[in-house]
Scaffold this motif. Structure first.
Motif, PDB file in Angstrom:
ATOM      1  N   MET A   1       5.983  -1.405  -2.221  1.00 52.40           N
ATOM      2  CA  MET A   1       5.860  -2.159  -3.477  1.00 52.40           C
ATOM      3  C   MET A   1       4.373  -2.310  -3.820  1.00 52.40           C
TER       4      MET A   1
ATOM      5  N   TYR B   1       3.744  -6.581  -6.833  1.00 51.36           N
ATOM      6  CA  TYR B   1       5.151  -6.935  -6.593  1.00 51.36           C
ATOM      7  C   TYR B   1       5.270  -8.452  -6.434  1.00 51.36           C
TER       8      TYR B   1
ATOM      9  N   GLN C   1      14.288 -10.543  -7.844  1.00 51.71           N
ATOM     10  CA  GLN C   1      14.666 -10.486  -6.429  1.00 51.71           C
ATOM     11  C   GLN C   1      14.721 -11.891  -5.826  1.00 51.71           C
TER      12      GLN C   1
ATOM     13  N   GLY D   1      13.119  -4.919   5.177  1.00 56.54           N
ATOM     14  CA  GLY D   1      12.620  -4.627   3.826  1.00 56.54           C
ATOM     15  C   GLY D   1      12.085  -5.904   3.197  1.00 56.54           C
ATOM     16  N   CYS D   2      11.169  -6.562   3.933  1.00 53.19           N
ATOM     17  CA  CYS D   2      10.692  -7.895   3.525  1.00 53.19           C
ATOM     18  C   CYS D   2       9.721  -7.828   2.355  1.00 53.19           C
ATOM     19  N   SER D   3       9.041  -6.694   2.189  1.00 51.01           N
ATOM     20  CA  SER D   3       8.021  -6.503   1.171  1.00 51.01           C
ATOM     21  C   SER D   3       6.851  -7.473   1.350  1.00 51.01           C
TER      22      SER D   3
ATOM     23  N   ASN E   1       9.199 -13.775  -1.392  1.00 49.07           N
ATOM     24  CA  ASN E   1      10.656 -13.908  -1.223  1.00 49.07           C
ATOM     25  C   ASN E   1      11.097 -13.995   0.225  1.00 49.07           C
TER      26      ASN E   1
ATOM     27  N   ASP F   1       9.234  -3.839   7.286  1.00 43.63           N
ATOM     28  CA  ASP F   1       9.167  -2.995   6.083  1.00 43.63           C
ATOM     29  C   ASP F   1       8.529  -1.670   6.484  1.00 43.63           C
ATOM     30  N   LEU F   2       8.411  -0.769   5.519  1.00 38.02           N
ATOM     31  CA  LEU F   2       7.781   0.524   5.790  1.00 38.02           C
ATOM     32  C   LEU F   2       6.286   0.325   6.075  1.00 38.02           C
TER      33      LEU F   2
ATOM     34  N   SER G   1      10.570   2.254   9.432  1.00 39.44           N
ATOM     35  CA  SER G   1      11.790   2.396   8.628  1.00 39.44           C
ATOM     36  C   SER G   1      12.989   1.854   9.384  1.00 39.44           C
ATOM     37  N   TYR G   2      13.833   1.122   8.663  1.00 41.67           N
ATOM     38  CA  TYR G   2      15.037   0.614   9.326  1.00 41.67           C
ATOM     39  C   TYR G   2      16.107   1.697   9.503  1.00 41.67           C
ATOM     40  N   TYR G   3      15.793   2.918   9.187  1.00 42.06           N
ATOM     41  CA  TYR G   3      16.693   4.012   9.550  1.00 42.06           C
ATOM     42  C   TYR G   3      16.333   4.543  10.947  1.00 42.06           C
TER      43      TYR G   3
ATOM     44  N   SER H   1      17.514  -7.946   1.586  1.00 44.26           N
ATOM     45  CA  SER H   1      17.808  -8.198   0.184  1.00 44.26           C
ATOM     46  C   SER H   1      17.078  -7.214  -0.731  1.00 44.26           C
ATOM     47  N   TYR H   2      17.836  -6.596  -1.598  1.00 43.65           N
ATOM     48  CA  TYR H   2      17.293  -5.688  -2.620  1.00 43.65           C
ATOM     49  C   TYR H   2      16.648  -4.431  -2.032  1.00 43.65           C
ATOM     50  N   CYS H   3      17.193  -3.913  -0.930  1.00 41.69           N
ATOM     51  CA  CYS H   3      16.572  -2.754  -0.276  1.00 41.69           C
ATOM     52  C   CYS H   3      17.524  -1.584  -0.068  1.00 41.69           C
TER      53      CYS H   3
HETATM   54  C1  LIG Z   1      12.556  -4.412  -3.988  1.00 40.24           C
HETATM   55  S1  LIG Z   1      11.836  -4.642  -2.433  1.00 40.24           S
HETATM   56  C2  LIG Z   1      12.684  -6.093  -1.858  1.00 40.24           C
HETATM   57  C3  LIG Z   1      11.783  -6.923  -1.009  1.00 40.24           C
HETATM   58  C4  LIG Z   1      12.292  -8.292  -0.612  1.00 40.24           C
HETATM   59  N1  LIG Z   1      13.398  -8.192   0.307  1.00 40.24           N
HETATM   60  C5  LIG Z   1      12.657  -9.120  -1.802  1.00 40.24           C
HETATM   61  O1  LIG Z   1      13.826  -9.507  -1.912  1.00 40.24           O
HETATM   62  O2  LIG Z   1      11.787  -9.392  -2.631  1.00 40.24           O
HETATM   63  C6  LIG Z   1      12.542  -3.350  -1.427  1.00 40.24           C
HETATM   64  C7  LIG Z   1      11.790  -3.216  -0.105  1.00 40.24           C
HETATM   65  O3  LIG Z   1      12.533  -2.340   0.751  1.00 40.24           O
HETATM   66  C8  LIG Z   1      11.586  -1.628   1.509  1.00 40.24           C
HETATM   67  N2  LIG Z   1      12.231  -0.453   2.099  1.00 40.24           N
HETATM   68  C9  LIG Z   1      12.809   0.588   1.446  1.00 40.24           C
HETATM   69  N3  LIG Z   1      13.253   1.481   2.336  1.00 40.24           N
HETATM   70  C10 LIG Z   1      12.970   0.990   3.577  1.00 40.24           C
HETATM   71  C11 LIG Z   1      13.171   1.460   4.896  1.00 40.24           C
HETATM   72  N4  LIG Z   1      13.759   2.651   5.135  1.00 40.24           N
HETATM   73  N5  LIG Z   1      12.744   0.708   5.935  1.00 40.24           N
HETATM   74  C12 LIG Z   1      12.139  -0.481   5.723  1.00 40.24           C
HETATM   75  N6  LIG Z   1      11.921  -0.986   4.473  1.00 40.24           N
HETATM   76  C13 LIG Z   1      12.319  -0.255   3.419  1.00 40.24           C
HETATM   77  C14 LIG Z   1      10.527  -1.282   0.471  1.00 40.24           C
HETATM   78  O4  LIG Z   1       9.323  -0.868   1.064  1.00 40.24           O
HETATM   79  C15 LIG Z   1      10.417  -2.594  -0.277  1.00 40.24           C
HETATM   80  O5  LIG Z   1       9.427  -3.419   0.256  1.00 40.24           O
END
Ligand SMILES: C[S@@+](CC[C@H](N)C(=O)[O-])C[C@H]1O[C@@H](n2cnc3c(N)ncnc32)[C@H](O)[C@@H]1O
Length: 372
Positions: free
Chosen positions: A10, A19, A26, A59-61, A65, A97-98, A137-139, A154-156
């Motif tokens: 972000m 962001y 979000q 995916g805390c960004s 949030n 997060d990434l 990455s959470y994968y 949330s939102y990821c």
């Molecule tokens: C829209 S933001 C949402 C952030 C926060 N959870 C919120 O609600 O505001 C999506 C987040 O998912 C993260 N993300 C996407 N793919 C990911 C992955 N494979 N592993 C970890 N984080 C990931 C992005 O880097 C981004 O920070």
């Protein structure tokens, strides 16, 4: 080729386009899903009574949030501990997060959060809590087996681990023309590639988290999806269709090469509730305690419920700022920084026209899963 792990994050910092300043939508989604977060936390805590409770935000960004989520958990655990005897529980949070995420900004915000005693409640002290960052990455596997009590995201999870291989080809003829996501002209074969990518990613995610959760642990997952079963008829199709049209107009102005656009696709897929249920059922490793879908206006500052957009000019600016803060890193790494302002001027105009005709809403899927 888009490299999610390397390129995606972000918009960093605290500026006007960041962001953290453009994530009200979000934030509201986290507020709306608070009852699901609280009931999952209470259930796991009261069933297992851990001495140390491990809680992970995936995916805390870099915005505030994730701190909102932390504050909910601290408060509800403080409440549960009021009457309990013996050593109080301690909380270990991991913020994931990434690697490209602005963790510096996040930990600066955390310092302020701690000083503000935001998690304190009148009457009793909050539990001790510790917070660590986890850039990966959470994968992938992130934790030792059976060590986590709660996962929240949330939102990821609409973001895929990669653009589907068959679509993202460095090949002679590009698939999906100058679209960047599924649109009316995307062929069924191409749609299938997006669906398979979702299926593979989400199955892998469930398997990895299942290994990491303690028995009785839970996950609260909230992500963008689709209200309609028709894969061509989701609001993400419309939203990313407008981004594609903005890029196409830059091709006409010679600001973007046609070939470059044809080779660009978003690593994203918005599933329907039925598609989510199917993957969870097939996995046979989680019970789905709950799944709901609710809608949220595209304009993060429009809290109205009706179908009218009162000020499409203002709403289009709000939408453009939000989407720019999300897509900036992918656009810049693929097309270069120079097109950013022009792209989002085009996008804003298209969003304004779109909202005059239709007040489109995000479809948000929220589910609570228990490890079996
Ligand atoms: C829209 S933001 C949402 C952030 C926060 N959870 C919120 O609600 O505001 C999506 C987040 O998912 C993260 N993300 C996407 N793919 C990911 C992955 N494979 N592993 C970890 N984080 C990931 C992005 O880097 C981004 O920070």
């Amino acid at each position: 080729m888009v490299n999610v792990e390397h390129d995606f994050h972000m918009a960093e910092g605290e500026g006007d386009w960041s962001y953290s300043k453009n994530s009200r939508r979000q934030e509201i989604v986290i507020r709306e899903t608070k009852p699901i977060i609280l009931s999952a936390t209470i259930e796991v805590y009261t069933a297992l009574l851990p001495k140390t409770m491990v809680i992970v935000d995936l995916g805390c960004s870099s915005g505030p949030n994730t701190l909102l989520f932390i504050s909910y958990v601290i408060r509800v655990i403080a409440d549960q501990c009021k009457t309990s005897e013996g050593d109080p529980v301690e909380l270990q949070f991991f913020l994931n997060d990434l690697p490209g995420n602005d963790f510096n900004e996040l930990f600066r915000a955390l310092e302020k959060f701690k000083k503000s005693n935001i998690a304190d409640q009148p009457g009793h002290a909050p539990p001790f809590y510790y917070v660590s960052g986890l850039p990966e990455s959470y994968y992938n596997r992130l934790f030792p087996r059976q060590s986590v009590h709660i996962f929240h995201s949330s939102y990821c999870l609409h973001w895929r681990s990669q653009v589907p291989k068959g679509i993202d080809a460095s090949r002679e003829t590009y698939l999906n023309e100058d679209n960047i996501y599924i649109t009316n002209t995307t062929t069924p074969d191409e749609v299938k590639q997006f669906q398979e990518q979702f299926h593979n990613d989400f199955s892998l995610f469930l398997k990895l988290r299942h290994e990491e959760l303690v028995y009785g642990g839970k996950m609260v997952l909230v992500f963008l999806g689709r209200k309609d079963e028709d894969v061509y008829n989701g609001d993400l199709n419309q939203l990313f269709g407008l981004v594609a049209r903005s890029l196409q107009s830059l091709v006409l102005k010679d600001l973007v090469e046609k070939e470059k656009l044809e080779s660009f696709h978003l690593p994203v897929y918005g599933p329907s509730v039925a598609e989510v249920k199917e993957v969870v059922m097939q996995s046979k490793i989680f019970n789905m305690d709950q799944i709901t879908l609710f809608e949220a206006n595209w304009d993060p500052f429009d809290d109205s419920e009706g179908c009218d957009v009162h000020d499409s000019t203002r709403s289009s600016l709000n939408v453009a700022k939000c989407i720019r803060s999300v897509l900036k890193s992918l656009i810049v790494s693929y097309f270069g920084e120079a097109i950013l302002d022009a792209l989002f001027v085009e996008f804003r105009c298209l969003v304004a026209k779109h909202l005059e005709e239709e007040k489109t809403k995000f479809a948000v899927i929220a589910t609570s899963l228990k490890k079996i």
